[in-house]
Design an enzyme around this catalytic site. Structure first.
Site, PDB file in Angstrom:
ATOM      1  CE  LYS A  73      -2.014  -1.070   3.894  1.00 56.82           C
ATOM      2  NZ  LYS A  73      -1.122  -2.331   4.113  1.00 56.82           N
ATOM      3  CB  THR A  74       3.390   2.572   2.357  1.00 59.65           C
ATOM      4  OG1 THR A  74       2.347   2.593   3.538  1.00 59.65           O
ATOM      5  CG2 THR A  74       4.177   3.774   2.738  1.00 59.65           C
ATOM      6  CB  SER A 141      -8.907   0.518   6.695  1.00 64.73           C
ATOM      7  OG  SER A 141      -8.161   0.513   5.473  1.00 64.73           O
TER       8      SER A 141
END
Length: 640
Positions: A73-74, A141
């Site tokens: 993701k990052t 999340s």
């Protein structure tokens, strides 16, 4: 998931937050809830914010990256951030670890704390988006309800929200786990770790799903770019592999145009004009489609930019124009097309010609800062016609000079293909019109080192000497190419990661104004990093002592020039001959007595006299090429 179902789930989620799905109101975590709060409306509209950020379109939005720890993701979010900023689009990445060291450092990893973590982040992201920034959120999340809350926070404020699911299998995430978190979770050291002891709820209808296995970060990033383009958040950018538009015509269209060129009015152009035809036809001046019409000329002259149909700006700091004399203007007025000829041969057709006055003094004052015919390019402008003619070009074939150097005259598209074949992940350009000494080489070597340290795998140098018209006392192109080849052959520069090619533009000696032109052209050829040195487009003042331009200003201006956002400017470091070690080195002011600044005048004097420079100043065979040239000049002068 349909929009109706999604909205229903969001509504249910908010109801749960109100009544407390787990038996207590959510507000129990707050000491006291403020009841006397009234939202204050801003006086600044989103449209005004956009203009302040240099855009005519509002781009504020949030991209929400979700997936397991280690999914990527990052990495993708931060690569996207760099991409957008390089295009002049404000973007900011919010990362889970970073947020938990500041704003949310008082939260743990219970279900309730995770909910509050995501709620706070969503509110912050909303503020970023409302300000016109593309906010990139990288958070595990794991709960679908929390992600829907984040979405609702944005949609209630009429802000675009894009959920991007990074779909990486658990076993791959564990393999990538540099922090050892999965191992600790399996050993029981970390409780409630997503994927091990805490479920991850896969998104049912995200805007985008990215599967990272077998794909690079860059490939994954471009998927998000295409999503943002399709949604109108960012402009559509040309695929780097597609190149720039050339102005050549082929096939039946070419045959028809060649026949037409014999029937329509004709204009004989100069060698300098032909060099500009080459520049235009090969795409160096893209998106120009021919010699400038008056409105394009005025924009270049007074704004150094062109405004495109979509409102975006491209840098175009110098006029690319075709002068003609009054008699030719009168003869050609009213023609629908004009054939351009050089040395008796038709080279192009100029369509729908537009004639306008050539205000020489205004042009020179704006482009050069002076109007003095002691400046060699200004002298040529002064001797050219009273009129300019613009129009779209159809060019019959590549311009060839038959001087033994045409193989080095690679077009922007050919250079892009060359970089692709070399698997270049960064291209840094060094533009020069002088011979290369080891100080130049040190700067290029150091740039490659910096790029490697920043994580690039194969930075490639574009060694790009200027090959158009230059003033009489500059070293001729053939000599410079042979000198550069000698530098490469001696291994001073790595030949495997260097592309030597000729930049066909004429030299104008227009200082910082021209430096922007040089940079824009290299950007069109695929360069994304640019080395600019001292006074790269300058010359002595023709009517006063000293230089015409401050030698620092070219580099300073490039860092802020509009329309060059794709190009990172590499800071120039001053190099000189370090007598203490017998080689060129970066200047150290703490021991300035050790450094010898060998000027161009001194270098030329040594070469004419057949003397050697200090050892380590220049590659020996490269010096031999230069010395032989200057000695040949001296011999001619002695003979005359």
């Amino acid at each position: 998931m349909s929009l109706e179902i999604r909205n229903k789930k969001i509504a249910e989620t908010f109801e749960k937050y109100k009544i407390g799905q787990w038996g207590n109101p959510i507000i129990r975590t707050c000491a006291q809830v403020a009841t006397n709060v009234v939202e204050q409306k801003h006086q600044v509209s989103r449209a005004k914010r956009s203009r302040a950020l240099g855009s005519r379109a509002f781009r504020g939005s949030t991209v929400w990256f979700t997936g397991l720890s280690g999914a990527g993701k990052t990495s993708i979010a931060f690569a996207l951030e760099a991409y957008l900023v390089s295009k002049g689009i404000p973007a900011y990445g919010l990362d889970g670890d970073n947020i938990r060291t500041g704003l949310n450092k008082n939260l743990g990893f219970t279900k309730e704390d995770r909910e509050e973590n995501i709620r706070r982040v969503a509110e912050v992201a909303k503020l970023f988006a409302d300000s016109g920034v593309v906010c990139l959120c990288s958070f595990v999340s794991p709960f679908a309800e929390d992600r829907e809350v984040a979405r609702r926070i944005h949609t209630d404020s009429d802000l675009p929200f894009f959920e991007v699911f990074i779909d990486t299998p658990l076993e791959i995430c564990e393999q990538r786990d540099t922090k050892g978190l999965y191992k600790k979770a399996r050993e029981g050291q970390i409780k409630g770790f997503t994927g091990i002891t805490q479920d991850y709820e896969r998104p049912e209808a995200p805007e985008l799903v990215i599967q990272t296995v077998g794909r690079s970060v860059e490939e994954s990033t471009m998927e998000v770019v295409r999503l943002l383009e399709s949604q109108g958040i960012i402009p559509r950018y040309e695929d780097d592999g597609a190149g720039v538009e050339e102005l050549f015509i082929y096939g039946n269209r070419l045959s028809s145009a060649l026949e037409e060129a014999e029937r329509i009015p004709q204009l004989e152009i100069t060698k300098l004009d032909l060099q500009w035809v080459q520049v235009l036809s090969e795409g160096w001046a893209y998106p120009l489609k021919g010699f400038m019409r008056e409105i394009e000329y005025l924009q270049a002259l007074h704004s150094n930019c062109l405004t495109l149909g979509d409102g975006s700006l491209v840098n175009q700091s110098v006029p690319v124009v075709l002068p003609l004399h009054s008699a030719d203007k009168e003869r050609l007025s009213g023609a629908a097309a004009v054939a351009l000829r050089h040395a008796g041969r038709a080279v192009a057709i100029l369509r729908a010609p537009e004639f306008y006055p050539h205000r020489r003094a205004e042009r020179c004052a704006r482009q050069f800062g002076i109007y003095h015919t002691g400046h060699p390019y200004i002298k040529m402008i002064e001797e050219s016609g009273d009129w300019l003619v613009g129009g779209n070009l159809e060019v019959f074939e590549r311009i060839r000079w038959d001087d033994g150097l045409d193989s080095y005259r690679l077009t922007p598209n050919e250079l892009r293909q060359k970089f692709k074949e070399l698997n270049a992940d960064a291209v840094f350009a060094f533009q020069l019109r002088n011979p290369i000494h080891n100080g130049h080489a040190l700067l290029m070597q150091d740039t490659r080192r910096q790029l490697l340290e920043r994580g690039y795998k194969n930075p490639v140098l574009l060694l790009h000497p200027l090959g158009g018209w230059t003033k009489d006392d500059d070293v001729p192109l053939e000599v410079r190419i042979n000198q550069h080849k000698a530098v490469l052959n001696e291994g001073v520069l790595d030949s495997k990661s260097t592309v030597l090619a000729i930049f066909p533009s004429p030299m104008m000696y227009a200082g910082p104004t021209e430096v922007q032109w040089h940079a824009k052209c290299r950007m069109n050829a695929g360069a994304n990093h640019y080395i600019v040195g001292r006074d790269p487009a300058g010359m002595p003042h023709p009517a006063a002592p000293g230089d015409l331009f401050d030698p620092r200003h070219g580099a300073m201006l490039l860092a802020v020039a509009p329309g060059l956002a794709d190009l990172e400017i590499i800071p120039f470091r001053v190099a000189a001959y370090d007598a203490s070690v017998g080689k060129m080195a970066f200047f150290d002011p703490t021991r300035k007595e050790d450094f010898d600044f060998i000027s161009g005048t001194r270098m030329r004097g040594l070469a004419r006299a057949g003397k050697e420079p200090p050892k380590g100043f220049m590659a020996p065979t490269a010096w031999k090429v230069l010395s032989e040239y200057y000695q040949s000049l001296k011999s001619k002068m002695d003979t005359n």
